[in-house]
Structure formats: structure tokens, C-alpha cells
Design a protein around this motif. Structure first.
Motif, PDB file in Angstrom:
ATOM      1  N   LEU A 139      -0.073  15.729  -9.063  1.00 57.81           N
ATOM      2  CA  LEU A 139       0.787  15.875  -7.887  1.00 57.81           C
ATOM      3  C   LEU A 139       1.606  14.602  -7.713  1.00 57.81           C
ATOM      4  CD1 LEU A 139      -1.782  17.406  -5.351  1.00 57.81           C
ATOM      5  CD2 LEU A 139      -0.424  18.567  -7.114  1.00 57.81           C
ATOM      6  N   ARG A 140       2.907  14.765  -7.633  1.00 56.67           N
ATOM      7  CA  ARG A 140       3.797  13.623  -7.401  1.00 56.67           C
ATOM      8  C   ARG A 140       4.619  13.869  -6.134  1.00 56.67           C
ATOM      9  NH1 ARG A 140       6.452  12.071 -13.281  1.00 56.67           N
ATOM     10  NH2 ARG A 140       4.483  11.907 -14.476  1.00 56.67           N
ATOM     11  N   PRO A 141       4.056  13.535  -4.978  1.00 56.59           N
ATOM     12  CA  PRO A 141       4.804  13.738  -3.733  1.00 56.59           C
ATOM     13  C   PRO A 141       5.909  12.708  -3.577  1.00 56.59           C
ATOM     14  CG  PRO A 141       2.712  12.667  -3.291  1.00 56.59           C
ATOM     15  CD  PRO A 141       2.710  13.010  -4.756  1.00 56.59           C
ATOM     16  N   GLU A 142       7.025  13.155  -3.012  1.00 58.29           N
ATOM     17  CA  GLU A 142       8.086  12.233  -2.618  1.00 58.29           C
ATOM     18  C   GLU A 142       7.649  11.543  -1.320  1.00 58.29           C
ATOM     19  OE1 GLU A 142      10.725  11.713  -4.671  1.00 58.29           O
ATOM     20  OE2 GLU A 142       9.854  13.166  -6.060  1.00 58.29           O
ATOM     21  N   ALA A 143       8.556  10.937  -0.585  1.00 60.49           N
ATOM     22  CA  ALA A 143       8.193  10.190   0.619  1.00 60.49           C
ATOM     23  C   ALA A 143       7.517  11.117   1.633  1.00 60.49           C
ATOM     24  CB  ALA A 143       9.435   9.562   1.233  1.00 60.49           C
ATOM     25  N   PHE A 144       6.425  10.652   2.189  1.00 58.16           N
ATOM     26  CA  PHE A 144       5.708  11.448   3.193  1.00 58.16           C
ATOM     27  C   PHE A 144       6.439  11.402   4.530  1.00 58.16           C
ATOM     28  CE2 PHE A 144       1.958  10.417   0.460  1.00 58.16           C
ATOM     29  CZ  PHE A 144       1.605  11.731   0.157  1.00 58.16           C
ATOM     30  N   MET A 145       6.671  12.568   5.109  1.00 60.75           N
ATOM     31  CA  MET A 145       7.269  12.617   6.445  1.00 60.75           C
ATOM     32  C   MET A 145       6.391  11.889   7.464  1.00 60.75           C
ATOM     33  SD  MET A 145       8.688  16.540   6.544  1.00 60.75           S
ATOM     34  CE  MET A 145      10.172  17.007   5.632  1.00 60.75           C
ATOM     35  N   GLN A 146       5.089  11.856   7.210  1.00 59.87           N
ATOM     36  CA  GLN A 146       4.166  11.177   8.126  1.00 59.87           C
ATOM     37  C   GLN A 146       4.449   9.683   8.240  1.00 59.87           C
ATOM     38  OE1 GLN A 146       3.337  13.812   6.377  1.00 59.87           O
ATOM     39  NE2 GLN A 146       2.196  15.113   7.782  1.00 59.87           N
ATOM     40  N   ASN A 147       5.214   9.106   7.281  1.00 59.09           N
ATOM     41  CA  ASN A 147       5.589   7.697   7.406  1.00 59.09           C
ATOM     42  C   ASN A 147       6.409   7.447   8.662  1.00 59.09           C
ATOM     43  OD1 ASN A 147       4.299   7.222   4.999  1.00 59.09           O
ATOM     44  ND2 ASN A 147       6.162   7.006   3.783  1.00 59.09           N
ATOM     45  N   LEU A 149       5.563   8.638  11.470  1.00 62.60           N
ATOM     46  CA  LEU A 149       4.565   8.482  12.536  1.00 62.60           C
ATOM     47  C   LEU A 149       3.961   7.080  12.480  1.00 62.60           C
ATOM     48  CD1 LEU A 149       2.817  11.962  12.160  1.00 62.60           C
ATOM     49  CD2 LEU A 149       4.569  11.299  13.817  1.00 62.60           C
ATOM     50  N   SER A 150       3.492   6.684  11.287  1.00 62.45           N
ATOM     51  CA  SER A 150       2.976   5.325  11.105  1.00 62.45           C
ATOM     52  C   SER A 150       2.811   5.052   9.625  1.00 62.45           C
ATOM     53  CB  SER A 150       1.622   5.142  11.814  1.00 62.45           C
ATOM     54  OG  SER A 150       0.603   5.861  11.147  1.00 62.45           O
ATOM     55  N   TYR A 151       2.767   3.769   9.286  1.00 60.07           N
ATOM     56  CA  TYR A 151       2.470   3.363   7.917  1.00 60.07           C
ATOM     57  C   TYR A 151       1.432   2.256   8.000  1.00 60.07           C
ATOM     58  CZ  TYR A 151       3.015   2.291   2.984  1.00 60.07           C
ATOM     59  OH  TYR A 151       2.764   2.120   1.638  1.00 60.07           O
ATOM     60  N   ASP A 152       0.238   2.543   7.454  1.00 65.20           N
ATOM     61  CA  ASP A 152      -0.861   1.574   7.446  1.00 65.20           C
ATOM     62  C   ASP A 152      -1.132   1.031   8.851  1.00 65.20           C
ATOM     63  OD1 ASP A 152      -2.757   0.502   5.595  1.00 65.20           O
ATOM     64  OD2 ASP A 152      -1.889  -1.472   5.925  1.00 65.20           O
ATOM     65  N   GLY A 153      -1.050   1.945   9.827  1.00 66.18           N
ATOM     66  CA  GLY A 153      -1.365   1.584  11.205  1.00 66.18           C
ATOM     67  C   GLY A 153      -0.196   1.037  12.009  1.00 66.18           C
ATOM     68  N   THR A 154       0.961   0.846  11.369  1.00 73.05           N
ATOM     69  CA  THR A 154       2.145   0.325  12.063  1.00 73.05           C
ATOM     70  C   THR A 154       3.040   1.480  12.487  1.00 73.05           C
ATOM     71  OG1 THR A 154       2.088  -1.699  10.742  1.00 73.05           O
ATOM     72  CG2 THR A 154       4.149  -1.192  11.879  1.00 73.05           C
ATOM     73  N   ARG A 155       3.327   1.597  13.790  1.00 72.92           N
ATOM     74  CA  ARG A 155       4.179   2.679  14.278  1.00 72.92           C
ATOM     75  C   ARG A 155       5.598   2.508  13.762  1.00 72.92           C
ATOM     76  NH1 ARG A 155       4.223   3.720  20.484  1.00 72.92           N
ATOM     77  NH2 ARG A 155       5.523   5.460  19.745  1.00 72.92           N
ATOM     78  N   ALA A 156       6.218   3.623  13.378  1.00 74.29           N
ATOM     79  CA  ALA A 156       7.575   3.578  12.825  1.00 74.29           C
ATOM     80  C   ALA A 156       8.641   3.854  13.874  1.00 74.29           C
ATOM     81  CB  ALA A 156       7.703   4.583  11.680  1.00 74.29           C
ATOM     82  N   VAL A 157       8.301   4.579  14.940  1.00 73.50           N
ATOM     83  CA  VAL A 157       9.268   4.918  15.979  1.00 73.50           C
ATOM     84  C   VAL A 157       8.739   4.405  17.319  1.00 73.50           C
ATOM     85  CG1 VAL A 157      10.609   6.751  17.077  1.00 73.50           C
ATOM     86  CG2 VAL A 157       9.866   7.021  14.702  1.00 73.50           C
ATOM     87  N   VAL A 158       9.455   3.483  17.911  1.00 74.09           N
ATOM     88  CA  VAL A 158       9.043   2.901  19.189  1.00 74.09           C
ATOM     89  C   VAL A 158      10.218   3.002  20.160  1.00 74.09           C
ATOM     90  CG1 VAL A 158       8.209   0.855  20.390  1.00 74.09           C
ATOM     91  CG2 VAL A 158       7.450   1.308  18.044  1.00 74.09           C
ATOM     92  N   SER A 159      10.012   3.719  21.273  1.00 70.13           N
ATOM     93  CA  SER A 159      11.049   3.879  22.307  1.00 70.13           C
ATOM     94  C   SER A 159      12.371   4.351  21.718  1.00 70.13           C
ATOM     95  CB  SER A 159      11.245   2.562  23.066  1.00 70.13           C
ATOM     96  OG  SER A 159      10.050   2.180  23.700  1.00 70.13           O
ATOM     97  N   GLY A 160      12.290   5.315  20.808  1.00 65.79           N
ATOM     98  CA  GLY A 160      13.485   5.917  20.246  1.00 65.79           C
ATOM     99  C   GLY A 160      14.118   5.162  19.102  1.00 65.79           C
ATOM    100  N   VAL A 161      13.513   4.055  18.672  1.00 68.36           N
ATOM    101  CA  VAL A 161      14.074   3.256  17.586  1.00 68.36           C
ATOM    102  C   VAL A 161      13.197   3.408  16.341  1.00 68.36           C
ATOM    103  CG1 VAL A 161      14.754   0.960  16.807  1.00 68.36           C
ATOM    104  CG2 VAL A 161      15.035   1.602  19.217  1.00 68.36           C
TER     105      VAL A 161
END
Length: 295
Positions: A139-147, A149-161
């Protein structure tokens, strides 16, 4: 006399892809799933649901062969560290000794000519699986949409940014839950999926395009703040991540932003044939996780 169901070992059972794969397997009585866990405490929730468990720690070689006894098929999921190379080799050696027949390996994206470090590492694991003579599905997944939400515990979207690191480049995405759906099919029906390398990516968008879509769908303003990949590396260092792997990810981000990854926007049409349904695309994912993005 009833025929015994094939046993399927799920490594990474407490994680996202492994956990979702396990859920899919439990919907079908064709196989007997077994969750690999590192401690009796982590085994308890699975056992409470009637799911078999074994103690398996990739860093404790003495746990591997006992955990693999009587196992017919495995999902191999390793962590985000360079240790995945050693861990995968030793695990696969034990799996061969134990008589495992089919290996489904969760790798990384990219074609066979990939040179980004961790993509290449996963392809070396693929070759080792083949060298050992296992029946396999890569299985070779492309970029996870879940990134998003967070990556290694770091939130990716904060207050709309959206704070990310790939400039305005478009690239291919997949919902991790869809990766698990494909993994489950390969584990339940190895005869259909043996010898296959599945590229898994179904929607190509830049972060700016994702932000615009979120604004339109959620009725709030979202924007993308394109940061240097070096900021990512320092954030991961502060989070205590394993840096050899994360330096590869920084290189990945840098090359994507500079549009130096051929085929990064490619999407594939294999999902419906494998699973019988359409893959999740960005509007579906935003709807599914709207509560996580709202502010």
C-alpha cells in the motif's frame, strides 16, 4: 467439521490505520483478527470486546516469534522513525519462520523511482517482503487528509488558519480510513490482491484550495499560512519526534513546494474496484470532520 478461519495479525492496532483496519475486519467473519499490543494494559480494551491479542514490541525481538505463531496474514505498520528499517527486517524474518503467508505493508507514496528518504525506506521494505517469498500487497498512500487534523500531536488548523509547509503546490490526498478499507480487503481476500502495489490517492488540491473549500462549506473564514519546512522541523524537534525521519519529511515538503516531485498530483481509479464504493474526497472529509475545524 468447520474450517478454521485464517488468523490476521494487526500491528499498529492502537493507531489510526491499524485500528480502522481492525474495525473493517470485525464486520466480516471470514478471518479471525488479532491485535498486536505492547503491554497487557493496552490489550485490555481489545479483550473486553472479545478481540484476540498478542504482546508484540518491535524493539523487543524476543516478543516477535511467539506473537506470530499460528498467524496466517499480517498488516505491517511501523512508526515514524528510521528504526522502521531494522524493525521491519526482524519482524519479517520472524514472520517467515512462523509460516506467515500474506503480508500487507503500509508504505509511503511515490513511484518506484522515489528518492525522498522515507519513501525509499518503505520501498526497501517492500523488496525485502518480496525477497522472502511472501504473498504480498503493498500500500502506497498519498498524503493523509488526517494531516489537516494533526501531525504527531501538532494541530494543523488553529482559529481558521492552516499552518503547513508546501507552498501553493497541489498534490494528491487520501483519507486514512480509506487506506484501512483497502488494507482490510487485501487481508480478507489475499488471492485477489496478491502481487499488487496500490497507489492510494483520490483528490489533488493545494492547501490554499482546501482552505477556500472549507470557507465555502463551513461558513467561516479559513486561510492557509505557508511556512518554511524548517519551521516544521523545529516544531517536530520540540515535540520530541525522531529527527532522522522528520528530516526526510522536511525534504519532502521542500521538494513539493518547489514542484520537484514528478507525479505528485496524480490520482488513481482503483478504489471502487477494490472496495465497491467511491473514495472520500475533500468535501466528504470536511463534512465528516467539520466539528474539528469549526472555531
Amino acid at each position: 467439521m468447520t474450517q478454521q478461519r485464517p488468523t490476521v495479525l494487526i500491528t499498529g492496532a492502537t493507531g489510526q490505520i491499524g485500528g480502522e483496519t481492525l474495525k473493517h475486519l470485525l464486520l466480516d467473519d471470514a478471518v479471525a483478527p488479532v491485535a498486536a499490543v505492547r503491554s497487557t494494559a493496552k490489550a485490555a480494551p481489545f479483550q473486553a470486546r472479545g478481540i484476540g491479542t498478542v504482546i508484540l514490541d518491535f524493539d523487543k525481538e524476543e516478543t516477535l516469534l511467539p506473537a506470530l505463531q499460528g498467524i496466517d496474514r499480517v498488516l505491517l505498520v511501523t512508526g515514524y522513525t528510521v528504526d522502521m528499517l531494522r524493525q521491519s527486517k526482524v519482524f519479517l524474518d520472524a514472520a517467515k519462520q512462523a509460516g506467515v503467508q500474506h503480508v500487507v505493508h503500509l508504505g509511503a507514496c511515490g513511484g518506484d523511482d522515489a528518492s525522498i528518504g522515507h519513501w525509499a525506506w518503505h520501498q526497501l521494505v517492500e523488496r525485502y517482503i518480496e525477497w522472502h517469498g511472501f504473498s504480498f500487497t503493498h500500500l502506497r498512500p498519498e498524503a493523509f487528509m488526517q494531516n489537516l487534523l494533526s501531525y504527531d500531536g501538532t494541530r494543523a488548523v488553529v482559529s481558521g488558519v492552516i499552518r503547513q509547509y508546501t507552498g501553493d503546490a497541489r498534490f494528491s490526498w487520501v483519507d486514512g480510513d480509506d487506506v484501512a478499507a483497502v488494507a482490510a480487503q487485501a487481508l480478507m481476500h489475499p488471492q485477489r490482491h496478491a502481487g499488487q502495489t496500490y497507489r492510494l490517492g483520490y483528490d489533488a488540491k493545494s492547501y490554499g484550495e482546501v482552505a477556500a473549500l472549507m470557507s465555502e462549506m463551513l461558513g467561516q473564514a479559513f486561510r492557509y499560512d505557508a511556512l518554511s519546512p524548517d519551521v516544521f522541523l523545529e516544531d517536530m524537534r520540540a515535540a520530541g519526534a525522531e529527527m532522522a525521519y522528520m528530516e526526510c519529511v522536511r525534504d519532502n515538503f521542500r521538494r513539493v513546494a518547489e514542484r520537484r516531485v514528478p507525479g505528485i498530483e496524480n490520482t488513481y481509479d482503483n478504489f471502487a474496484q477494490i472496495t465497491g464504493r467511491e473514495p472520500v474526497r475533500w468535501p466528504d472529509f470536511i463534512r465528516k470532520h467539520r466539528d474539528a475545524f469549526a472555531y
